[in-house]
Design an enzyme around this catalytic site. Structure first.
Site, PDB file in Angstrom:
ATOM      1  N   TYR A 115       0.865  -1.176   0.000  1.00 22.19           N
ATOM      2  CA  TYR A 115       0.000   0.000   0.000  1.00 22.19           C
ATOM      3  C   TYR A 115       0.904   1.230   0.000  1.00 22.19           C
ATOM      4  O   TYR A 115       1.407   1.663   1.029  1.00 22.19           O
ATOM      5  CB  TYR A 115      -0.917  -0.009   1.223  1.00 22.19           C
ATOM      6  CG  TYR A 115      -1.801   1.205   1.352  1.00 22.19           C
ATOM      7  CD1 TYR A 115      -2.453   1.752   0.251  1.00 22.19           C
ATOM      8  CD2 TYR A 115      -2.009   1.809   2.595  1.00 22.19           C
ATOM      9  CE1 TYR A 115      -3.255   2.871   0.374  1.00 22.19           C
ATOM     10  CE2 TYR A 115      -2.818   2.916   2.733  1.00 22.19           C
ATOM     11  CZ  TYR A 115      -3.445   3.447   1.617  1.00 22.19           C
ATOM     12  OH  TYR A 115      -4.249   4.553   1.735  1.00 22.19           O
ATOM     13  N   ASP A 155      -2.556  -1.496  -3.867  1.00 17.84           N
ATOM     14  CA  ASP A 155      -2.847  -0.108  -4.198  1.00 17.84           C
ATOM     15  C   ASP A 155      -1.511   0.628  -4.237  1.00 17.84           C
ATOM     16  O   ASP A 155      -0.989   1.040  -3.208  1.00 17.84           O
ATOM     17  CB  ASP A 155      -3.778   0.479  -3.139  1.00 17.84           C
ATOM     18  CG  ASP A 155      -4.128   1.931  -3.391  1.00 17.84           C
ATOM     19  OD1 ASP A 155      -3.625   2.502  -4.382  1.00 17.84           O
ATOM     20  OD2 ASP A 155      -4.899   2.498  -2.596  1.00 17.84           O
ATOM     21  N   HIS A 273     -12.424   0.732  -4.185  1.00 23.34           N
ATOM     22  CA  HIS A 273     -11.531   0.017  -5.100  1.00 23.34           C
ATOM     23  C   HIS A 273     -12.196  -1.278  -5.548  1.00 23.34           C
ATOM     24  O   HIS A 273     -13.055  -1.822  -4.848  1.00 23.34           O
ATOM     25  CB  HIS A 273     -10.204  -0.332  -4.422  1.00 23.34           C
ATOM     26  CG  HIS A 273      -9.351   0.838  -4.094  1.00 23.34           C
ATOM     27  ND1 HIS A 273      -8.208   1.153  -4.799  1.00 23.34           N
ATOM     28  CD2 HIS A 273      -9.461   1.777  -3.112  1.00 23.34           C
ATOM     29  CE1 HIS A 273      -7.646   2.234  -4.272  1.00 23.34           C
ATOM     30  NE2 HIS A 273      -8.388   2.625  -3.253  1.00 23.34           N
TER      31      HIS A 273
END
Length: 282
Positions: A115, A155, A273
């Protein structure tokens, strides 16, 4: 194909695991036949994560600040080894990087749930992002050498190319689409060992990793993986492709299919997402 069932590996930023479960994530998982699930923005303790995902083997890395970030790997079998630090990162990497090794088909497969910081151009928040991206760059060849069947997913908070952001012209000076950010991807995905001309005007050396989303989708807009919760971004498909599965060439050769699960309607989403799904012949 070998006739052996594919191994399905999925990555998704859940925007809070407890909220995602309340909104329908469990029902989606029950139908999705997932073998390994990489999560970002878990925003929960290990106990809260276990309560949210009963029946899974879970490993996680919590952020230092409660209710922030957090990454995890959930699987049908326990991993052989887990690492929760990103060597060389002088910033707060807690809750942003976890590596898990699995034995599949007699080989070691390493999955990384990452992330990356959101960043903010020309602020200290962006400095954290530069440090993290530098540490990723240093880690990737070491990871590949130790485990040729590796995939970094999650992500990554950068749209690599103009195809990856619907409104790319309006975001040229903003974090997530800065030329310097995109240049990291140019090198990561450039031909292995060759000189790469980067979008920010610099040159680097290609590392040979493969963006499976772009390999399978081709030269098309998207497919996007994140849409703002504000306005009608989802309905208009005004999105960003910032969630990836980046595989070593050795693992990419075993990828059978790639898809993004886009909810049928705005009000059926359980995260801002979408899950990124890859089936591998392992």
């Amino acid at each position: 194909m070998s006739g052996v069932p594919a191994t399905r590996i999925v990555s998704v930023n859940v925007n809070g695991i407890r909220a995602a479960v309340r909104k329908g994530m469990t029902e989606w998982l029950d139908a999705a036949n997932v073998d390994i699930l990489c999560l970002q923005e878990v925003r929960a303790t290990a106990t809260e994560l276990a309560t949210s995902l009963p029946g899974w083997e879970l490993v996680n890395s919590e952020a230092l600040l409660k209710g922030r970030a957090g990454v995890a790997v959930a699987a049908r079998v326990a991993p052989d080894a887990v690492r929760t630090t990103l060597p060389g990162d002088e910033t707060d990497a807690a809750g942003r990087w976890i590596e898990a090794d699995f034995t599949i088909g007699g080989s070691t497969v390493t999955v990384v749930s990452a992330y990356v910081h959101t960043g903010e151009a020309e602020t200290p928040r962006q400095d954290l992002k530069w440090g993290f991206l530098d540490a990723m760059t240093a880690r990737m060849p070491i990871l590949r050498a130790a485990s040729p069947l590796s995939v970094i997913m999650g992500d990554l908070n950068v749209g690599h190319r103009e195809l990856d952001i619907r409104n790319w012209k309006g975001n040229r000076g903003k974090a997530g689409f800065l030329p310097r950010e995109r240049a990291y991807f140019d090198c990561w995905l450039g031909p292995d060992g060759e000189t790469v001309e980067c979008v920010d005007g610099t040159t680097g050396t290609g590392m040979g990793w493969v963006d499976l989303g772009r390999r399978f989708a081709g030269e098309v807009d998207g497919p996007y993986t994140w849409w703002s919760m504000r306005g009608r971004a989802f309905d208009n498909d005004t999105g960003w492709r910032i969630d990836y599965q980046l595989a070593t060439p050795e693992l990419a050769a075993k990828a059978q299919s790639y898809s993004v699960f886009r909810a049928s309607a705005w009000d059926t989403r359980w995260s801002d997402h979408a899950p990124v799904i890859v089936d591998y012949d392992l």
